[in-house]
Design a protein around this motif. Sequence first.
Motif, mmCIF file in Angstrom:
data_model
loop_
_atom_site.group_PDB
_atom_site.id
_atom_site.type_symbol
_atom_site.label_atom_id
_atom_site.label_comp_id
_atom_site.label_asym_id
_atom_site.label_seq_id
_atom_site.Cartn_x
_atom_site.Cartn_y
_atom_site.Cartn_z
ATOM 1 N N ARG A 160 0.824 -1.201 0.000
ATOM 2 C CA ARG A 160 0.000 0.000 0.000
ATOM 3 C C ARG A 160 0.866 1.262 0.000
ATOM 4 O O ARG A 160 1.980 1.263 0.504
ATOM 5 C CB ARG A 160 -0.926 0.003 1.215
ATOM 6 N N ASN A 161 0.314 2.317 -0.546
ATOM 7 C CA ASN A 161 0.985 3.604 -0.616
ATOM 8 C C ASN A 161 1.253 4.137 0.800
ATOM 9 O O ASN A 161 0.422 4.013 1.690
ATOM 10 C CB ASN A 161 0.102 4.589 -1.394
ATOM 11 N N ALA A 162 2.417 4.745 0.977
ATOM 12 C CA ALA A 162 2.822 5.273 2.290
ATOM 13 C C ALA A 162 1.973 6.463 2.726
ATOM 14 O O ALA A 162 1.935 6.780 3.915
ATOM 15 C CB ALA A 162 4.293 5.682 2.250
ATOM 16 N N ASN A 163 1.296 7.127 1.804
ATOM 17 C CA ASN A 163 0.514 8.322 2.139
ATOM 18 C C ASN A 163 -0.942 8.037 2.505
ATOM 19 O O ASN A 163 -1.703 8.969 2.769
ATOM 20 C CB ASN A 163 0.556 9.311 0.969
ATOM 21 N N LEU A 164 -1.340 6.783 2.533
ATOM 22 C CA LEU A 164 -2.718 6.445 2.878
ATOM 23 C C LEU A 164 -2.954 6.611 4.376
ATOM 24 O O LEU A 164 -2.058 6.362 5.178
ATOM 25 C CB LEU A 164 -3.035 5.011 2.466
ATOM 26 N N ALA A 170 -5.226 4.836 6.175
ATOM 27 C CA ALA A 170 -5.415 3.502 6.757
ATOM 28 C C ALA A 170 -4.356 2.543 6.220
ATOM 29 O O ALA A 170 -4.184 2.412 5.014
ATOM 30 C CB ALA A 170 -6.802 2.977 6.424
ATOM 31 N N HIS A 171 -3.651 1.925 7.113
ATOM 32 C CA HIS A 171 -2.681 0.880 6.792
ATOM 33 C C HIS A 171 -1.613 1.300 5.773
ATOM 34 O O HIS A 171 -1.350 0.591 4.811
ATOM 35 C CB HIS A 171 -3.402 -0.378 6.303
ATOM 36 N N PRO A 172 -0.974 2.464 5.960
ATOM 37 C CA PRO A 172 0.041 2.914 4.998
ATOM 38 C C PRO A 172 1.233 1.954 4.958
ATOM 39 O O PRO A 172 1.628 1.391 5.976
ATOM 40 C CB PRO A 172 0.460 4.278 5.543
ATOM 41 N N SER A 173 1.752 1.746 3.762
ATOM 42 C CA SER A 173 2.957 0.941 3.503
ATOM 43 C C SER A 173 2.822 -0.528 3.877
ATOM 44 O O SER A 173 3.806 -1.261 3.845
ATOM 45 C CB SER A 173 4.185 1.525 4.210
ATOM 46 N N GLN A 174 1.633 -0.976 4.209
ATOM 47 C CA GLN A 174 1.476 -2.374 4.584
ATOM 48 C C GLN A 174 1.336 -3.267 3.359
ATOM 49 O O GLN A 174 0.842 -2.849 2.318
ATOM 50 C CB GLN A 174 0.271 -2.558 5.510
ATOM 51 N N ASP A 194 -3.654 5.024 -6.916
ATOM 52 C CA ASP A 194 -2.754 5.717 -5.995
ATOM 53 C C ASP A 194 -2.629 4.980 -4.667
ATOM 54 O O ASP A 194 -1.785 5.326 -3.860
ATOM 55 C CB ASP A 194 -3.270 7.139 -5.729
ATOM 56 N N GLU A 195 -3.480 3.972 -4.450
ATOM 57 C CA GLU A 195 -3.453 3.221 -3.201
ATOM 58 C C GLU A 195 -2.287 2.239 -3.132
ATOM 59 O O GLU A 195 -1.905 1.816 -2.049
ATOM 60 C CB GLU A 195 -4.751 2.428 -3.019
ATOM 61 N N VAL A 196 -1.755 1.839 -4.296
ATOM 62 C CA VAL A 196 -0.769 0.754 -4.360
ATOM 63 C C VAL A 196 0.573 1.275 -4.867
ATOM 64 O O VAL A 196 0.638 1.941 -5.894
ATOM 65 C CB VAL A 196 -1.283 -0.382 -5.274
#
Length: 157
Positions: free
Chosen positions: A19-23, A25-29, A98-100
Amino acid sequence: MLVPLIELDGQAQLLLCKRNANLRAHPSQICFPGGKIEAQDTSVQDAALRETFEEISLSRKHVTTLGELETHSSLSGFHITPILAKVENNATWVLSSDEVDNVFTLSLSDLMDPRQWQSYPTNFRGKAISIKGFMTPHGLLWGATASIITKFTSTLI
């Protein structure tokens, strides 16, 4: 959420996303593709396939759903119904959301090797806990995704 199995170079692999680091919920996971059910979805499977296409452009025509795995309730309060699916070898995917940040595969044989899973200390809601995780080239695989994988792979032994 879709749990996509694909055969690459003669090995069974699971397709995963980072996942994108800027989200919020659950960034970079590290996670499986797929997400929440929306009004237009006719089923959990439909939502998983739609979200997968939105996130990584993996077309439904290259995916055969095999059934639902056991529902997982996460520490953060989400109830996840994993949909096991076979992806055709000629399927393609690209980042389309942009989520991934990344899409990659991990071999089932590595994921089934207990020596690859380690305990990692962390804090959850102010308490020190230990989480079981699998280190990938893209970061630590842990949490709900790790739990779903370990439950699934334990049924294969």
